[in-house]
Enzyme design. Structure first.
Site, mmCIF file in Angstrom:
data_model
loop_
_atom_site.group_PDB
_atom_site.id
_atom_site.type_symbol
_atom_site.label_atom_id
_atom_site.label_comp_id
_atom_site.label_asym_id
_atom_site.label_seq_id
_atom_site.Cartn_x
_atom_site.Cartn_y
_atom_site.Cartn_z
ATOM 1 N N HIS A 101 -15.848 31.063 -4.424
ATOM 2 C CA HIS A 101 -16.785 30.136 -4.037
ATOM 3 C C HIS A 101 -17.925 31.024 -3.053
ATOM 4 C CE1 HIS A 101 -17.384 26.054 -1.477
ATOM 5 N NE2 HIS A 101 -18.378 26.640 -2.009
ATOM 6 N N ARG B 277 -27.439 27.993 -4.170
ATOM 7 C CA ARG B 277 -26.977 27.442 -2.832
ATOM 8 C C ARG B 277 -26.922 25.990 -2.922
ATOM 9 N NH1 ARG B 277 -30.563 29.214 2.363
ATOM 10 N NH2 ARG B 277 -29.185 28.069 3.873
ATOM 11 N N HIS C 34 -18.712 19.592 -5.469
ATOM 12 C CA HIS C 34 -19.366 20.019 -4.225
ATOM 13 C C HIS C 34 -20.731 19.214 -4.151
ATOM 14 C CE1 HIS C 34 -20.923 22.877 -1.260
ATOM 15 N NE2 HIS C 34 -20.172 23.709 -1.466
ATOM 16 N N TYR D 55 -19.981 17.453 3.478
ATOM 17 C CA TYR D 55 -18.992 18.343 2.703
ATOM 18 C C TYR D 55 -17.655 18.013 2.816
ATOM 19 C CZ TYR D 55 -22.859 21.914 1.687
ATOM 20 O OH TYR D 55 -23.866 22.700 1.368
ATOM 21 N N GLU E 14 -16.844 31.240 0.640
ATOM 22 C CA GLU E 14 -18.334 30.526 0.961
ATOM 23 C C GLU E 14 -18.811 31.511 2.089
ATOM 24 O OE1 GLU E 14 -18.389 26.210 1.718
ATOM 25 O OE2 GLU E 14 -20.591 26.291 0.833
#
Lengths: 338, 338
Positions: A6, A69, A176, A192, A282
């Site tokens: 991720h 992104r 996502h 999220y 992430e």
């Protein structure tokens, strides 16, 4: 080998971001966007070497499954044509990163979703990214409206064409969302996490994997609220007369480790089968600071995973084996390199 | 003494539920609703003694802070007048339960919220419930639209009049949505948990408690996703240049223990200060089954709290002391009884 499933290109060159602004401004002015700028390899190298690649090395990982992104996908901005063009240039930029650092990055596609329209453009772009650019998966936005949630749930037949293409190409999707234009939902603090939780519950309610037994979905951010409320979800599955989560959902769903403190990671490994957990950070994403309680970066999730107390074989599953199983094209790419 | 801060009258007599159906049908037919049915004390007693009161005793708790069924509040159904009338009869029914079993139940009000209108009716009903019916708090729905989230966040001045009334009456609110009419959100599996997470993030972003230093909000269901992602929220507060969570939000916000497995409860107590945790079960609520892994009911949260490993003094805070502090009118009622 340690694979971070991720990562987003959150540090793309400024000219890329400026072009996006110009594209949106042109759309709003009913004008044509300017041509996409020339971006040198040096610009890309600098943005990567001082950021993701540096941190990857510092933290002792080897590779990131890398996508545009997420917050900038903005499927709710403009129309389908805007989304198509934006997705193409974002994916092409990822391809350039991969070409510069093929050992450290492999691509995952942004899809040109757009609220209220079908998925033909997304299917086309996914095919291009996988067959032409060598990408190994995609990010699928369950709410392209950006926080209004006025589209169909992931179990609706609306989504079936993209699932069919994913199966055909043998690539998974990370579920996502992008940024939120609903003032109720902070993007990374609410939208999220809510989307992760929402997607999982949709999968419990439905029977998607009966129709797509080989479909694989990664729910990021440690599965949203799900592991913390694992008893609730086991109980709800029972109340809805669905099979157990292990039989019904967890053959096809994976959680990453983007949970930014040790107790959360410990819980994740305590309640979720290890085979369903992929290492992810992430990094350089939602939470970039240093935790004053530990002196380490919040998103340095490798520290937390290392501290869970797994054997080296177990760690190898989470760091490498599971990712190679969920992303067969990544596995094939790594094997072809020997 | 063991006080369960989170109970709803999910087993109200059928004639009450049928009246609601008739009320909604009348609204849709531009007609007047029938008069509310006579419900005998025996009917109420049976519905309570065979359910909430029996379970309260079986599990060894003493008292439930009791409110109308959350999923049936349905602020999105009908208009403000419908919501006012429905709230009144629901609250009156709670008052009858409290009058029958004053040692075991104390009331919390449903507010007659309605999308797009102000809070005058809610203020009036809150005042009636507290000053005339002896209620000690209210449930505040952060999304009266039922899953469309098209109203303002909890930090918006829209909400200030109800906060002012809560302060004046010295009662807290539990932030609790109702059912979802958005097909993306399962009510108890997604909408409830998302709302908890969303509300907490709104409070991080805003500065509500600077304006209302004595406002107290309970975020149910163990705080949604928040404790599991405590690192994320600490990091986001930092990125937003807000004070630490301890200084900024956690002086005014409390989580209940409606988390339906041991690892979740353990995490809650691991990361959240004990002073911010109120015992709650929402028993006979979202998840009513028996966990095949333990043989106990999912919502028997007292077992989990007992197993955390707290001292008896610490347990007393969570079971009693915190609730008496957050609900001063409950404390006063208990003291007046000696």
């Amino acid at each position: 080998m340690i694979i971070d499933c991720h990562g987003h290109y959150t540090t793309a060159p400024e000219s890329h971001n400026l072009w996006r602004k110009a594209q949106v401004a042109a759309y709003e002015a009913h004008d044509s966007p300017p041509s996409y700028p020339a971006i040198s390899d040096d610009e890309i190298a600098e943005s990567i070497e001082s950021n993701q690649l540096r941190i990857l090395c510092e933290r002792g990982a080897d590779m990131t499954i890398f996508s545009p992104r997420a917050s900038a996908m903005e499927h709710h901005v403009g129309d389908e044509a805007v989304s198509r063009e934006w997705s193409r240039v974002c994916n092409n930029l990822i391809k350039r990163v991969v070409d510069l650092y093929p050992d450290a990055f492999i691509g995952v596609a942004q899809l040109p979703q757009s609220p209220g329209v079908g998925l033909d453009g997304s299917i086309e772009e996914l095919e291009r990214c996988v067959t032409e650019l060598g990408f190994v998966g995609c990010n699928l936005n369950p709410d392209p409206s950006g926080g209004w949630w006025n589209g169909p749930p992931l179990t609706d037949r609306y989504w079936y064409p993209i699932y069919e293409k994913m199966i055909e190409l043998d690539v998974p999707a990370m579920v996502h969302v992008s940024s939120s234009c609903n003032p109720n939902f902070h993007a990374t603090g609410a939208h999220y996490i809510n989307a992760d939780t929402t997607a999982f519950m949709q999968l419990i309610q439905g029977d998607l994997f009966a129709d797509f037994p080989n479909l694989r979905l990664i729910i990021p951010h440690g599965g949203g609220a799900v592991p913390y409320h694992w008893g609730r979800y086991r109980g709800l599955a029972d109340m809805l007369d669905q099979p157990t989560l292990a039989e019904h959902v967890m053959r096809n769903v994976y959680f990453d480790t983007c949970v930014y403190h040790q107790p959360g990671i410990d819980l994740l490994f305590n309640v979720i089968d290890r085979k369903n957990i992929l290492f992810g950070s992430e990094m350089l994403g939602a939470v970039r600071g240093v935790d004053p309680e530990t002196g380490n970066h919040f998103d340095d999730t490798k520290r937390f995973v290392d501290a869970v107390g797994l054997t080296s074989d177990q760690l190898a599953e989470v760091y490498e084996g599971n990712a190679r199983r969920v992303y067969p094209r990544l596995d094939a790419a790594l094997k072809s390199r020997g």
